[in-house]
Write a protein that holds these residues in place. Structure first.
Motif, PDB file in Angstrom:
ATOM      1  N   UNK A  23       0.780  -1.333   0.160  1.00 10.93           N
ATOM      2  CA  UNK A  23      -0.135   0.009   0.071  1.00 10.93           C
ATOM      3  C   UNK A  23       1.005   1.280  -0.054  1.00 10.93           C
ATOM      4  N   UNK A  24       1.817   1.608   0.947  1.00 12.14           N
ATOM      5  CA  UNK A  24       2.750   2.594   0.857  1.00 12.14           C
ATOM      6  C   UNK A  24       3.581   2.629  -0.430  1.00 12.14           C
ATOM      7  N   UNK A  25       3.841   1.485  -0.953  1.00  7.36           N
ATOM      8  CA  UNK A  25       4.447   1.457  -2.246  1.00  7.36           C
ATOM      9  C   UNK A  25       4.025   1.920  -3.353  1.00  7.36           C
ATOM     10  N   UNK A  26       2.501   1.688  -3.325  1.00  4.67           N
ATOM     11  CA  UNK A  26       1.715   2.174  -4.689  1.00  4.67           C
ATOM     12  C   UNK A  26       1.587   3.718  -4.250  1.00  4.67           C
ATOM     13  N   UNK A  27       1.348   4.286  -3.122  1.00  3.21           N
ATOM     14  CA  UNK A  27       1.080   5.651  -2.915  1.00  3.21           C
ATOM     15  C   UNK A  27       2.584   6.338  -3.306  1.00  3.21           C
ATOM     16  N   UNK A  28       3.892   5.904  -2.604  1.00  2.00           N
ATOM     17  CA  UNK A  28       4.798   6.437  -3.110  1.00  2.00           C
ATOM     18  C   UNK A  28       5.400   6.412  -4.546  1.00  2.00           C
ATOM     19  N   UNK A  29       5.064   5.345  -5.101  1.00  6.63           N
ATOM     20  CA  UNK A  29       5.645   5.224  -6.648  1.00  6.63           C
ATOM     21  C   UNK A  29       4.608   6.456  -7.345  1.00  6.63           C
ATOM     22  N   UNK A  30       3.301   6.289  -7.227  1.00  3.27           N
ATOM     23  CA  UNK A  30       2.474   7.250  -8.057  1.00  3.27           C
ATOM     24  C   UNK A  30       2.961   8.670  -7.705  1.00  3.27           C
ATOM     25  N   UNK A  31       3.252   9.029  -6.389  1.00  5.00           N
ATOM     26  CA  UNK A  31       3.463  10.297  -5.997  1.00  5.00           C
ATOM     27  C   UNK A  31       4.764  10.889  -6.801  1.00  5.00           C
ATOM     28  N   UNK A  32       5.838   9.864  -6.892  1.00 10.71           N
ATOM     29  CA  UNK A  32       7.017  10.492  -7.683  1.00 10.71           C
ATOM     30  C   UNK A  32       6.553  10.496  -8.929  1.00 10.71           C
ATOM     31  N   UNK A  33       5.864   9.513  -9.727  1.00  8.29           N
ATOM     32  CA  UNK A  33       5.535   9.702 -10.981  1.00  8.29           C
ATOM     33  C   UNK A  33       4.540  11.062 -11.492  1.00  8.29           C
ATOM     34  N   UNK A  34       3.899  11.167 -10.433  1.00  9.46           N
ATOM     35  CA  UNK A  34       2.831  12.559 -10.648  1.00  9.46           C
ATOM     36  C   UNK A  34       3.960  13.665 -10.895  1.00  9.46           C
ATOM     37  N   UNK A  64      -5.287   8.287  -5.145  1.00  6.92           N
ATOM     38  CA  UNK A  64      -5.839   9.449  -5.975  1.00  6.92           C
ATOM     39  C   UNK A  64      -4.899   9.712  -7.227  1.00  6.92           C
ATOM     40  N   UNK A  65      -5.351   9.889  -8.476  1.00  6.68           N
ATOM     41  CA  UNK A  65      -4.439  10.340  -9.512  1.00  6.68           C
ATOM     42  C   UNK A  65      -3.995   9.090 -10.464  1.00  6.68           C
ATOM     43  N   UNK A  66      -4.289   7.979  -9.843  1.00  2.82           N
ATOM     44  CA  UNK A  66      -3.850   6.791 -10.537  1.00  2.82           C
ATOM     45  C   UNK A  66      -5.091   5.731 -10.442  1.00  2.82           C
ATOM     46  N   UNK A  67      -5.054   4.494 -11.543  1.00 10.12           N
ATOM     47  CA  UNK A  67      -5.779   3.426 -11.475  1.00 10.12           C
ATOM     48  C   UNK A  67      -5.023   2.367 -10.816  1.00 10.12           C
ATOM     49  N   UNK A  68      -5.551   1.396 -10.048  1.00  9.41           N
ATOM     50  CA  UNK A  68      -4.896   0.332  -9.555  1.00  9.41           C
ATOM     51  C   UNK A  68      -5.519  -0.792 -10.015  1.00  9.41           C
ATOM     52  N   UNK A  69      -4.831  -1.734 -10.772  1.00  8.91           N
ATOM     53  CA  UNK A  69      -5.268  -3.094 -11.103  1.00  8.91           C
ATOM     54  C   UNK A  69      -4.639  -4.024 -10.496  1.00  8.91           C
ATOM     55  N   UNK A  70      -5.245  -5.164  -9.996  1.00  7.06           N
ATOM     56  CA  UNK A  70      -4.727  -6.124  -9.622  1.00  7.06           C
ATOM     57  C   UNK A  70      -4.558  -7.406 -10.304  1.00  7.06           C
ATOM     58  N   UNK A  71      -3.627  -8.110 -10.862  1.00  9.78           N
ATOM     59  CA  UNK A  71      -3.650  -9.370 -11.514  1.00  9.78           C
ATOM     60  C   UNK A  71      -3.470 -10.549 -10.172  1.00  9.78           C
ATOM     61  N   UNK A  72      -4.383 -11.068  -9.759  1.00  5.34           N
ATOM     62  CA  UNK A  72      -4.158 -12.168  -8.821  1.00  5.34           C
ATOM     63  C   UNK A  72      -4.119 -13.881  -9.611  1.00  5.34           C
ATOM     64  N   UNK A  73      -2.750 -13.946  -9.575  1.00  9.89           N
ATOM     65  CA  UNK A  73      -2.134 -15.175 -10.536  1.00  9.89           C
ATOM     66  C   UNK A  73      -2.348 -16.329  -9.623  1.00  9.89           C
ATOM     67  N   UNK A  74      -3.099 -17.136  -9.801  1.00 15.47           N
ATOM     68  CA  UNK A  74      -3.405 -18.278  -9.050  1.00 15.47           C
ATOM     69  C   UNK A  74      -2.559 -19.439  -9.473  1.00 15.47           C
TER      70      UNK A  74
END
Length: 252
Positions: A23-34, A64-74
């Protein structure tokens, strides 16, 4: 970073048991790309059905500012398979991927995007350029560091000396590159194979930038921490290197 044209970014995060980071990584990565002025950002978490529910945490992360898609690979688990599935699902101009434990800092993503916007097709963050390095800690860290350095120096001699970090895994790529070159392999050897084939192709501009690798924030390394693990990984690395050396010999 400034650019005269708009660009969009797909952030690929291959995960297995990274509940403490995702969760923190998603937020931090998006913030830096923004910060780079990207017109559109998507996050694709390719998760190998983590027992700690990384996939569930990612799906519930509102960014906020990004879409998050999850590929759950079983099934058909593995790092390279996860990356290939995510690349196939990616919609944007520039595809970026990196380790999901904060060892490869999200703050270093903008420098990759800057180089792509300057006209490079592939940009890689390197530990082995002046200004780069590793700040590892924990069990087996010194041994991992030693083997990583030996492997990369050997690869420069065996393959192409112009490239420094053949096991980086911290990269930005124009999506057009994947029209002809697909990731192959199982684990870290995929990066050796991919980079060397890109370099040999001759159509693509490639650059490296220095960065400092950090200790993972939480969880356990997937690479391993003892000699047995490294030997098992090493067999596949050696097979990959042998195949690439044959390619080098055949093409001259």
């Amino acid at each position: 970073m400034t650019t005269d044209r708009s660009f969009s970014v797909s952030l690929i995060m291959p995960t297995y048991n990274e509940a403490g980071n995702i969760a923190d990584l998603i937020m931090a990565a998006v913030a830096n790309v923004q910060k780079t002025g990207a017109s559109e950002i998507e996050v694709i978490v390719a998760d190998d059905d983590s027992l700690d529910f990384t996939w569930k945490i990612a799906a519930e992360t509102d960014c906020p500012g990004a879409t998050v898609n999850v590929l759950r690979r079983v099934e058909a688990h593995g790092l390279t398979a996860s990356l290939n599935d995510a690349i196939a699902a990616a919609k944007n101009d520039i595809i970026v991927w990196f380790d999901c434990d904060f060892s490869q800092p999200p703050e270093c993503i903008p420098q990759l995007l800057e180089k792509i916007c300057e006209g490079y097709d592939v940009a890689v963050n390197s530990r082995y350029l002046p200004g780069g390095g590793e700040n590892r800690s924990g069990d087996g860290s010194w041994f991992h560091l030693f083997l990583s350095r030996c492997l990369n120096y050997s690869l420069r001699y065996l393959l192409d000396p112009s490239f420094t970090d053949y096991t980086s895994g911290f990269i930005a790529v124009r999506r057009e590159v994947f029209r002809d070159i697909r990731l192959r392999g199982d684990y870290g050897e995929y990066f050796i194979d991919f980079i060397y084939r890109v370099l040999r192709d001759g159509r693509f501009r490639v650059c490296e930038l220095p960065y400092m690798m950090q200790p993972r924030r939480s969880g356990e390394s997937k690479t391993g921490s003892n000699l047995v693990h490294y030997i098992k990984r090493g067999r596949k690395y050696l097979a990959t290197i042998a195949g690439l050396r044959k390619l080098r010999t055949e093409r001259g």
